[in-house]
Design a protein around this motif. Structure first.
Motif, PDB file in Angstrom:
ATOM      1  N   SER A  46       0.829  -1.208   0.000  1.00 51.23           N
ATOM      2  CA  SER A  46       0.000   0.000   0.000  1.00 51.23           C
ATOM      3  C   SER A  46       0.862   1.255   0.000  1.00 51.23           C
ATOM      4  O   SER A  46       0.537   2.246  -0.657  1.00 51.23           O
ATOM      5  CB  SER A  46      -0.921   0.009   1.216  1.00 51.23           C
ATOM      6  N   LEU A  47       1.964   1.233   0.747  1.00 55.79           N
ATOM      7  CA  LEU A  47       2.861   2.390   0.771  1.00 55.79           C
ATOM      8  C   LEU A  47       3.547   2.608  -0.573  1.00 55.79           C
ATOM      9  O   LEU A  47       3.814   3.742  -0.964  1.00 55.79           O
ATOM     10  CB  LEU A  47       3.903   2.227   1.876  1.00 55.79           C
ATOM     11  N   LYS A  48       3.824   1.525  -1.296  1.00 57.47           N
ATOM     12  CA  LYS A  48       4.461   1.659  -2.614  1.00 57.47           C
ATOM     13  C   LYS A  48       3.512   2.308  -3.617  1.00 57.47           C
ATOM     14  O   LYS A  48       3.948   2.992  -4.530  1.00 57.47           O
ATOM     15  CB  LYS A  48       4.881   0.292  -3.134  1.00 57.47           C
ATOM     16  N   GLN A  49       2.202   2.104  -3.456  1.00 53.31           N
ATOM     17  CA  GLN A  49       1.223   2.642  -4.395  1.00 53.31           C
ATOM     18  C   GLN A  49       0.814   4.074  -4.059  1.00 53.31           C
ATOM     19  O   GLN A  49       0.085   4.695  -4.823  1.00 53.31           O
ATOM     20  CB  GLN A  49      -0.019   1.760  -4.418  1.00 53.31           C
ATOM     21  N   PHE A  50       1.285   4.613  -2.952  1.00 49.29           N
ATOM     22  CA  PHE A  50       0.899   5.967  -2.540  1.00 49.29           C
ATOM     23  C   PHE A  50       1.540   6.989  -3.461  1.00 49.29           C
ATOM     24  O   PHE A  50       2.744   6.966  -3.707  1.00 49.29           O
ATOM     25  CB  PHE A  50       1.320   6.207  -1.087  1.00 49.29           C
ATOM     26  N   ASP A  51       0.739   7.915  -3.962  1.00 48.44           N
ATOM     27  CA  ASP A  51       1.211   8.958  -4.862  1.00 48.44           C
ATOM     28  C   ASP A  51       1.613  10.185  -4.052  1.00 48.44           C
ATOM     29  O   ASP A  51       0.799  10.765  -3.327  1.00 48.44           O
ATOM     30  CB  ASP A  51       0.107   9.322  -5.857  1.00 48.44           C
ATOM     31  N   LEU A  52       2.870  10.592  -4.157  1.00 51.19           N
ATOM     32  CA  LEU A  52       3.374  11.718  -3.375  1.00 51.19           C
ATOM     33  C   LEU A  52       2.841  13.060  -3.846  1.00 51.19           C
ATOM     34  O   LEU A  52       2.965  14.059  -3.136  1.00 51.19           O
ATOM     35  CB  LEU A  52       4.901  11.734  -3.408  1.00 51.19           C
ATOM     36  N   LYS A  53       2.218  13.097  -5.018  1.00 56.69           N
ATOM     37  CA  LYS A  53       1.693  14.356  -5.539  1.00 56.69           C
ATOM     38  C   LYS A  53       0.466  14.841  -4.763  1.00 56.69           C
ATOM     39  O   LYS A  53       0.121  16.006  -4.841  1.00 56.69           O
ATOM     40  CB  LYS A  53       1.317  14.200  -7.013  1.00 56.69           C
TER      41      LYS A  53
END
Length: 133
Positions: A46-53
């Motif tokens: 889930s953390l890998k799929q988080f978009d930082l934008k």
């Protein structure tokens, strides 16, 4: 933010170290238990799929919610004759912070004491305010 300064001054006294220690230990144990029983692979995925934008949007929503909480407390305290937005905003932020850091909604138990010590609102009115919010 005078209320937060006075809270930090009170926290530096020796009499509150026991309560703070119990709250931090309890919160840490709950966090460790949650991480122990959590599915770490799902968490990391889930953390890998988080978009930082979206972080600026999340921060904007976070600050807008703080202002809304401060306004809500200010409007409800105006019925009690209190007319200082900054101090009510400060008490609202402290209430939210305590709700996030202390386990089992202990922030709600401390809420009447926050209003009584910082805003001189009597306990009955602060409990009524807590029920309203």
């Amino acid at each position: 933010m005078t209320l937060l300064r006075s809270i930090f001054v009170k926290l530096k006294t020796n009499s509150s170290y026991g309560l703070i220690s119990v709250a931090l230990i309890t919160s840490s144990l709950i966090l460790v238990a949650l991480l122990y029983f959590a599915d770490t692979t799902l968490l990391l995925e889930s953390l890998k799929q988080f978009d930082l934008k979206v972080i600026p949007l999340i921060l904007l929503i976070f600050f807008v919610l703080f202002v809304i909480v401060g306004l809500r407390l200010f409007i409800s305290l105006r019925l009690s004759g209190f007319h200082n937005f900054i101090r009510s905003f400060d008490a609202g932020i402290l209430h939210i912070t305590l709700l996030n850091f202390l386990p089992v909604r202990l922030g709600d138990i401390l809420y009447p004491f926050i209003l009584k010590s910082s805003l001189q609102v009597i306990t009955a009115r602060s409990i009524a305010n807590l029920i309203i919010i």
